[in-house]
Design a protein around this motif. Structure first.
Motif, mmCIF file in Angstrom:
data_model
loop_
_atom_site.group_PDB
_atom_site.id
_atom_site.type_symbol
_atom_site.label_atom_id
_atom_site.label_comp_id
_atom_site.label_asym_id
_atom_site.label_seq_id
_atom_site.Cartn_x
_atom_site.Cartn_y
_atom_site.Cartn_z
ATOM 1 N N PRO A 92 32.818 50.918 51.130
ATOM 2 C CA PRO A 92 32.788 49.713 50.289
ATOM 3 C C PRO A 92 31.905 49.890 49.061
ATOM 4 C CG PRO A 92 32.501 49.129 52.601
ATOM 5 C CD PRO A 92 32.404 50.622 52.530
ATOM 6 N N LEU A 93 30.822 50.601 49.218
ATOM 7 C CA LEU A 93 29.946 50.827 48.074
ATOM 8 C C LEU A 93 30.681 51.580 46.971
ATOM 9 C CD1 LEU A 93 26.242 51.737 48.247
ATOM 10 C CD2 LEU A 93 27.703 52.808 46.563
ATOM 11 N N VAL A 95 33.862 51.682 46.521
ATOM 12 C CA VAL A 95 34.887 50.803 45.955
ATOM 13 C C VAL A 95 34.256 49.846 44.955
ATOM 14 C CG1 VAL A 95 36.557 48.996 46.461
ATOM 15 C CG2 VAL A 95 36.357 50.962 47.993
ATOM 16 N N ALA A 96 33.103 49.304 45.329
ATOM 17 C CA ALA A 96 32.409 48.381 44.418
ATOM 18 C C ALA A 96 32.096 49.069 43.099
ATOM 19 C CB ALA A 96 31.124 47.875 45.070
ATOM 20 N N TRP A 100 33.705 48.027 39.513
ATOM 21 C CA TRP A 100 32.823 47.671 38.398
ATOM 22 C C TRP A 100 33.162 48.541 37.200
ATOM 23 C CZ3 TRP A 100 28.032 49.994 36.354
ATOM 24 C CH2 TRP A 100 27.329 49.115 35.511
ATOM 25 N N VAL A 124 44.898 48.255 45.545
ATOM 26 C CA VAL A 124 44.234 47.314 46.441
ATOM 27 C C VAL A 124 43.697 46.141 45.636
ATOM 28 C CG1 VAL A 124 43.602 49.131 48.047
ATOM 29 C CG2 VAL A 124 41.999 48.462 46.241
ATOM 30 N N ARG A 125 43.348 45.071 46.334
ATOM 31 C CA ARG A 125 42.758 43.922 45.653
ATOM 32 C C ARG A 125 41.298 44.176 45.347
ATOM 33 N NH1 ARG A 125 44.326 38.751 49.325
ATOM 34 N NH2 ARG A 125 46.578 39.100 49.563
ATOM 35 N N ARG A 126 40.640 43.172 44.834
ATOM 36 C CA ARG A 126 39.215 43.262 44.576
ATOM 37 C C ARG A 126 38.466 43.084 45.892
ATOM 38 N NH1 ARG A 126 37.538 43.936 39.449
ATOM 39 N NH2 ARG A 126 35.621 43.390 40.488
ATOM 40 N N LEU A 127 37.325 43.692 45.963
ATOM 41 C CA LEU A 127 36.433 43.423 47.091
ATOM 42 C C LEU A 127 36.117 41.937 47.078
ATOM 43 C CD1 LEU A 127 33.715 46.200 47.030
ATOM 44 C CD2 LEU A 127 35.254 45.673 48.915
ATOM 45 N N GLU A 128 36.050 41.349 48.251
ATOM 46 C CA GLU A 128 35.624 39.957 48.244
ATOM 47 C C GLU A 128 34.598 39.680 49.320
ATOM 48 O OE1 GLU A 128 39.690 38.224 50.279
ATOM 49 O OE2 GLU A 128 39.558 38.432 48.094
ATOM 50 N N LEU A 129 33.681 38.803 48.943
ATOM 51 C CA LEU A 129 32.628 38.410 49.862
ATOM 52 C C LEU A 129 32.843 36.954 50.233
ATOM 53 C CD1 LEU A 129 29.919 39.188 51.213
ATOM 54 C CD2 LEU A 129 28.785 38.185 49.218
ATOM 55 N N ARG A 130 32.924 36.709 51.522
ATOM 56 C CA ARG A 130 33.174 35.343 51.965
ATOM 57 C C ARG A 130 32.010 34.797 52.781
ATOM 58 N NH1 ARG A 130 38.596 33.912 51.500
ATOM 59 N NH2 ARG A 130 39.956 35.661 50.940
ATOM 60 N N ALA B 96 27.214 45.646 49.037
ATOM 61 C CA ALA B 96 27.684 46.802 49.809
ATOM 62 C C ALA B 96 26.514 47.649 50.273
ATOM 63 C CB ALA B 96 28.644 47.639 48.968
ATOM 64 N N GLU B 128 34.983 42.567 52.246
ATOM 65 C CA GLU B 128 36.251 43.083 52.748
ATOM 66 C C GLU B 128 37.175 43.467 51.612
ATOM 67 O OE1 GLU B 128 38.095 38.779 54.069
ATOM 68 O OE2 GLU B 128 36.853 39.904 55.483
ATOM 69 N N ARG B 130 41.061 44.156 50.698
ATOM 70 C CA ARG B 130 42.409 43.868 51.172
ATOM 71 C C ARG B 130 43.462 44.532 50.285
ATOM 72 N NH1 ARG B 130 42.551 39.590 54.844
ATOM 73 N NH2 ARG B 130 40.551 38.495 55.023
#
Lengths: 149, 149
Positions: A92-93, A95-96, A100, A124-130, B96, B128, B130
């Motif tokens: 994930p890092l 990807v972030a 960016w 893929v979509r954007r990373l998302e934080l929920r 991340a 996450e 997606r």
DNA sequence: AGACCATGGTTTCAAACTGAAACCATGCGA
DNA sequence: TCGCATGGTTTCAGTTTGAAACCATGGTCT
């Protein structure tokens, strides 16, 4: 090598990981490892860094359990460097970082590498934080809470 | 300062952002900025780094448009350092990093700072990623595709 | 066996960077 | 006016970086 941040507050949750990774080269090595590179020579060719530096960085990644060596694979008498579970946790890092980069370092029309779904080749979509309730939250919606309470 | 990676392939989508950030200190400064710190002295006290280094890092962050200076705020004759839009874009990266840290650098029972929802104080979920179809994907499910096509 | 070569390192050494401490500058308030 | 808080810059010794040269191991060819 181990004294980059003299853990003044015994190192917060962001500094400690940074310290383990080591430096930018290390992160690029990890990225290459995600791309399937495994051999010393492959990393060196891909990244173009000096061999002594690569050697030191790999040693550091091994020491921190981010990568590990495995005996061989194709019968050659050498070892290969592969990501551990901990190392794969850096996905994930990366990807972030990549997203960016896409946002701020490329012109809208400038061609750049794309991270795509293996299944169908779509980006893929954007990373998302929920939040717990499922809302997507940004920096403004969050805060850090001390260990305390 | 600007020649850390001699952009051999004109720098990929991961290396370019890394180059802009500069180094670990810079990222810690950005993290502090997210936590509301704005003044030179605040950053210095929080991070405990030498003033010349802080000065250089702030200069670099300004040069890369990650932070900017604003005249004042409380009437003091000094300037403050705040994140730009680009700088705020680093939020997912910091999350991340923090989550990776939680996973691999703290004992399960070890107290650590928590990123929580401002609304209700509950911890946020995991980042996450997606695919277009909504599946959550990991490293194994993705690949990079060259600009090409 | 002997020469050669590919791979994966280590050693050497100059240049660049880091960081602690001392110093400087500006704008207050007493 | 003196003193002090803030926000820097300068100095300089110690560390790190990285290019190049060197070394070691194991296979291949003749």
């Amino acid at each position: 090598m181990a004294k980059r941040v003299s853990h003044r507050h015994s190192m917060c949750g962001v500094a400690r990981p940074l310290d383990a990774i080591g430096d930018w080269w290390s992160l690029l090595i990890v990225r290459d490892a995600f791309d399937g590179l495994r051999r010393f020579g492959e990393f060196q060719k891909s990244l173009g860094l000096a061999k002594n530096i690569l050697s030191a960085r790999l040693r550091n990644l091994l020491a921190h359990g981010i990568m590990e060596t495995v005996p061989a694979a194709d019968g050659s008498p050498y070892q290969e460097y592969v990501l551990t579970e901990k190392g794969r946790g850096l996905f994930p890092l990366l990807v972030a970082l990549r997203q960016w980069g896409e946002d701020f370092f490329f012109e809208p029309d400038e061609a750049h590498v794309l991270l795509v779904d293996r299944k169908n080749g779509l980006p893929v979509r954007r990373l998302e934080l929920r939040a717990q309730d499922g809302r997507i939250v940004g920096a403004e919606d969050t805060m850090v809470r001390l260990p305390s309470a």
